[in-house]
Design a protein around this motif. Structure first.
Motif, PDB file in Angstrom:
ATOM      1  N   LYS A   8      -6.587   2.871 -25.772  1.00 18.71           N
ATOM      2  CA  LYS A   8      -7.459   3.262 -26.447  1.00 18.71           C
ATOM      3  C   LYS A   8      -7.034   2.921 -28.082  1.00 18.71           C
ATOM      4  O   LYS A   8      -6.260   3.579 -28.290  1.00 18.71           O
ATOM      5  CB  LYS A   8      -8.164   4.753 -26.315  1.00 18.71           C
ATOM      6  CG  LYS A   8      -9.452   5.054 -27.452  1.00 18.71           C
ATOM      7  CD  LYS A   8      -8.629   5.696 -28.495  1.00 18.71           C
ATOM      8  CE  LYS A   8      -9.754   6.046 -29.666  1.00 18.71           C
ATOM      9  NZ  LYS A   8      -9.454   6.763 -30.800  1.00 18.71           N
ATOM     10  N   ASP A 212     -12.040   8.667 -27.914  1.00 21.93           N
ATOM     11  CA  ASP A 212     -11.010   9.243 -26.754  1.00 21.93           C
ATOM     12  C   ASP A 212     -11.669   9.797 -25.588  1.00 21.93           C
ATOM     13  O   ASP A 212     -10.969   9.561 -24.519  1.00 21.93           O
ATOM     14  CB  ASP A 212     -10.179  10.462 -27.850  1.00 21.93           C
ATOM     15  CG  ASP A 212      -9.661  10.240 -29.070  1.00 21.93           C
ATOM     16  OD1 ASP A 212      -9.492   8.909 -29.415  1.00 21.93           O
ATOM     17  OD2 ASP A 212      -9.688  10.948 -29.791  1.00 21.93           O
ATOM     18  N   LYS A 267      -7.697  16.181 -35.946  1.00 25.50           N
ATOM     19  CA  LYS A 267      -8.913  15.307 -35.321  1.00 25.50           C
ATOM     20  C   LYS A 267      -8.058  14.050 -34.607  1.00 25.50           C
ATOM     21  O   LYS A 267      -8.670  13.116 -34.239  1.00 25.50           O
ATOM     22  CB  LYS A 267      -9.623  14.725 -36.427  1.00 25.50           C
ATOM     23  CG  LYS A 267      -8.769  13.847 -37.441  1.00 25.50           C
ATOM     24  CD  LYS A 267     -10.012  13.215 -38.441  1.00 25.50           C
ATOM     25  CE  LYS A 267      -9.182  12.137 -39.262  1.00 25.50           C
ATOM     26  NZ  LYS A 267      -9.993  10.966 -39.924  1.00 25.50           N
TER      27      LYS A 267
HETATM   28 MG    MG Z   1     -10.291   9.474 -33.560  1.00 22.85          MG
END
Ligand code: MG
Ligand code: ADP
Ligand code: ASP
Length: 460
Positions: A8, A212, A267
């Motif tokens: 990703k 994610d 984050k």
């Molecule tokens: Mg992110």
């Protein structure tokens, strides 16, 4: 199940032509492991799309269309840099069709002058639709046999627009049907993160930062060997490197610790990511697309022993404290239930709670619609709320066993006004609430003390 890995790439990793070139060469290196690629929108694009949606919703068509034009230019320029003239001409009309759809949608919203969660998701989805097209084209231009998959055909969700929940059974069977055969043919499937569709095929999104989560859903659905989250830092760090330049890379961290950190503000990883991966025991790595030879952070089911008290410190700003005092209801049975039901009715999540005999304090994200909630709660009790607060959270498995850690922490903060303290819920976090402007100095101080002598087995 499929012999594959999920890679990703976040917004900054696909933020411009150079970044996308780097993605293509990173994917190239992993071809023997059969990658499935999940991409975010280009950096800042989701914010811009939401800004356009709000402008259109308030009837400001001109602003919405101007912003859309800027977005069009950025994507065209990036495509121009990435693809040769012949390929670009081919690709140009494909991008053009998307932008015409976006502009038509914005005109529609501004004509009605109303923005619903459903149309918000439709507008927001363009970011990942565009980036996935761009990345597929760039990878093909690099000679990688890649195929674009429309995530709305694979990720099936419920109808909770803007934070839809995936329906795993349906999603998994779609992934097996549409993605698995491509892997078997030796092709690289490319999908946009963050977006999906409900059973009726209407576009949904799964919450901000949700790519994610998409990677984990895809990885779990396909039974991938590992999930790689490629971002713009070397991995999960002992604290936000923007807040504290001394932050160290964490080489290995447990699923539970990573989830607590993500929930309380780190984050770099979306909290929900961890869940589908844990359930299937799939290892997750966080890696830096600007520094691909760095080992990053491995998220493991269990973390090895660490000499330091903590693994990391996270901070979550934009928090509001709500104090609910009910003198009349002293010890009244059902009081807490009534309070939690009010939060539930408004769909507002609570982060930290502390109670006394006559009052309850809770923290919520300041972005929530607090006045409406407060009005509802004030039917039960006296309600006060105060914004500009922050949650600071120290995380580490050692909190379970080593006595006296809290005393060490608060002993360092005798000059700080601490509004709420919580320890115990998960046994691995120590959490407290302070004024927002104090966050940098508190985090830097605690970091200096608790990471002065980092365990070389755990930290880089
Ligand atoms: Mg992110
Ligand atoms: P992406 O666009 O790749 O999804 P994000 O912006 O969502 O990336 O997350 C990466 C950012 O998270 C980093 O640039 C960093 O500023 C921030 N961050 C906050 N806390 C941490 C932490 N403990 N470790 C690493 N990064 C952190
Ligand atoms: N583009 C989406 C966002 O900015 C999802 C993501 O990047 O993870 O929230």
């Amino acid at each position: 199940m499929a012999d594959c890995i999920v890679m990703k790439f976040g917004g900054t990793s696909v933020g411009d032509a150079k970044a996308i070139e780097r993605v293509a060469s990173i994917v190239c290196e992993r071809l023997p492991q059969h990658p499935v690629v999940v991409v975010s929108a280009m950096a800042r694009v989701t914010d811009q799309l939401l800004q356009m949606a709000r402008a259109a919703g308030s009837g400001d068509r001109k602003t919405a269309l101007t912003l859309a034009r800027e977005l069009r230019e950025r994507h065209y320029n990036t495509a121009g840099e990435l693809l040769g003239t012949a390929l670009f001409t081919q690709f140009h009309s494909d991008l053009g069709t998307e932008f015409e759809d976006l502009e038509e949608l914005l005109r529609g919203i501004s004509a009605v002058g109303e923005l619903t969660p459903r149309t918000t998701d439709h507008v927001a989805s363009f970011g990942e639709v565009l980036s996935s097209k761009l990345v597929t084209a760039a990878m093909s231009a690099h000679g990688i046999a890649s195929t674009l998959i429309d995530s709305r055909e694979c990720i099936v969700t419920d109808d909770t627009f803007t934070r839809a929940a995936p329906l795993f059974e349906e999603t998994n069977s779609k992934l097996r049907e549409l993605v698995q055969p491509l892997i078997k043919q030796g092709r690289v499937p490319v999908m946009g993160g963050f977006i999906g569709a409900n059973r009726a095929g209407i576009t949904t999104t799964i919450g901000r930062g949700g790519s994610d989560f998409s990677a984990a859903i895809v990885g779990a659905g396909l039974g991938a060997d590992k999930i790689e989250i490629w971002t713009d830092v070397d991995g999960m760090m002992t604290t936000d490197p923007n807040l504290c330049p001394d932050a160290r890379r964490i080489k290995v961290i447990s699923f539970d610790e990573a989830a607590e950190l993500a929930y309380f503000g780190a984050k770099v990883l979306h909290p929900a990511t961890v869940l589908p991966a844990i359930q299937k025991n799939i290892p997750v790595y966080i890696l830096n697309s600007r520094n691909p030879t760095c080992d990053g952070t491995r998220i493991a089911a269990r973390a090895p022993h660490c000499r330091n008290f903590f693994k990391a410190i996270a901070a979550k700003k934009r928090i509001t404290i709500i104090d609910i005092a009910a003198p009349r209801m002293l010890l009244a049975h059902g009081f807490l239930k009534a309070i939690f039901e009010a939060f539930d009715r408004h769909g507002i999540a609570i982060d930290v709670v502390s109670t006394s005999e006559v009052s309850v304090s809770l923290t919520v994200d300041s972005n929530e619609s607090i006045p409406a909630l407060a009005a509802d709660l004030s039917r039960l009790a006296d309600v006060k709320y105060e914004g500009r607060k922050a949650i600071v959270c120290l995380v580490g498995e050692n909190l379970r066993e080593v006595p006296g850690i809290a005393a060490h922490v608060f002993g360092q903060l005798t000059d700080v006004k601490i509004r709420m303290i919580s320890q115990g819920a998960s046994e691995i976090n120590l959490t407290f609430v302070v004024d927002e402007e104090q966050v940098p100095s508190i985090v830097q101080r605690l970091h200096k003390i608790f990471f002065a002598d980092p365990d070389p087995e755990i930290f880089a």
